[in-house]
Design a protein around this motif. Structure first.
Motif, PDB file in Angstrom:
ATOM      1  N   GLN A  26       8.510   3.314   7.125  1.00  0.00           N
ATOM      2  CA  GLN A  26       9.346   2.181   7.464  1.00  0.00           C
ATOM      3  C   GLN A  26       9.122   1.077   6.433  1.00  0.00           C
ATOM      4  N   ALA A  28       9.720  -3.147   5.543  1.00  0.00           N
ATOM      5  CA  ALA A  28      10.090  -4.480   5.996  1.00  0.00           C
ATOM      6  C   ALA A  28      11.448  -4.812   5.393  1.00  0.00           C
ATOM      7  N   GLN A  49       7.218  -1.609   1.778  1.00  0.00           N
ATOM      8  CA  GLN A  49       6.870  -0.578   2.750  1.00  0.00           C
ATOM      9  C   GLN A  49       5.782  -1.072   3.702  1.00  0.00           C
ATOM     10  N   ASP A  50       5.899  -0.690   4.965  1.00  0.00           N
ATOM     11  CA  ASP A  50       4.858  -0.987   5.952  1.00  0.00           C
ATOM     12  C   ASP A  50       3.561  -0.282   5.571  1.00  0.00           C
ATOM     13  N   GLN A  51       2.459  -0.948   5.800  1.00  0.00           N
ATOM     14  CA  GLN A  51       1.109  -0.398   5.645  1.00  0.00           C
ATOM     15  C   GLN A  51       0.747  -0.013   4.215  1.00  0.00           C
ATOM     16  N   ARG A  69       8.230  -8.677   8.904  1.00  0.00           N
ATOM     17  CA  ARG A  69       6.880  -8.186   9.197  1.00  0.00           C
ATOM     18  C   ARG A  69       5.859  -9.274   8.891  1.00  0.00           C
ATOM     19  N   LYS A 101      -0.448  -6.688   2.330  1.00  0.00           N
ATOM     20  CA  LYS A 101       0.027  -5.539   3.106  1.00  0.00           C
ATOM     21  C   LYS A 101       0.939  -6.058   4.204  1.00  0.00           C
ATOM     22  N   PHE A 102       2.014  -5.325   4.484  1.00  0.00           N
ATOM     23  CA  PHE A 102       2.987  -5.725   5.506  1.00  0.00           C
ATOM     24  C   PHE A 102       2.785  -4.855   6.741  1.00  0.00           C
ATOM     25  N   VAL A 103       2.651  -5.515   7.888  1.00  0.00           N
ATOM     26  CA  VAL A 103       2.324  -4.807   9.128  1.00  0.00           C
ATOM     27  C   VAL A 103       3.246  -5.267  10.249  1.00  0.00           C
ATOM     28  N   ARG A 104       3.432  -4.379  11.211  1.00  0.00           N
ATOM     29  CA  ARG A 104       4.231  -4.703  12.407  1.00  0.00           C
ATOM     30  C   ARG A 104       3.411  -5.512  13.366  1.00  0.00           C
TER      31      ARG A 104
END
Length: 104
Positions: A26, A28, A49-51, A69, A101-104
């Protein structure tokens, strides 16, 4: 023979579930902007991208998280060290960070 047929149908269904519904990474939506040091040049990460850990070098200054995110900013490479979280829509001046890092 009925048992073999049922087993083949079950195996085929399992394969179709695995192939038909892949677990895509997934991303962002939106952009994350920051400034490089030295030079104060603006840089962007678009739809990250997530994570995934992004090493951005020495960055800081006005930093804006215009993604959907949380952006976790780290003091060291490989998303390690002390961390600061910026929520979607946050805009602030950050002294320095090296990876994000991009996280939910």
């Amino acid at each position: 023979m009925k048992i073999v047929g049922r087993a083949l149908v079950a195996a085929g269904a399992a394969v179709m579930l695995g192939v038909g519904f892949p677990l895509n990474a997934q991303a962002a939506q939106g952009s994350f902007s920051y400034h490089t040091k030295p030079g104060n040049h603006q840089a962007f990460l678009n739809n990250p991208q997530d994570q995934q850990c992004y090493t951005v070098g020495r960055a800081g200054g006005l930093t804006e998280n215009n993604t959907n995110r949380d952006a976790v900013l780290y003091s060291h490479r490989n998303c390690s060290g002390s961390a600061v979280t910026m929520h979607p829509g946050d805009s602030r001046t950050i002294d320095q960070f090296v990876s994000v890092k991009f996280v939910r």
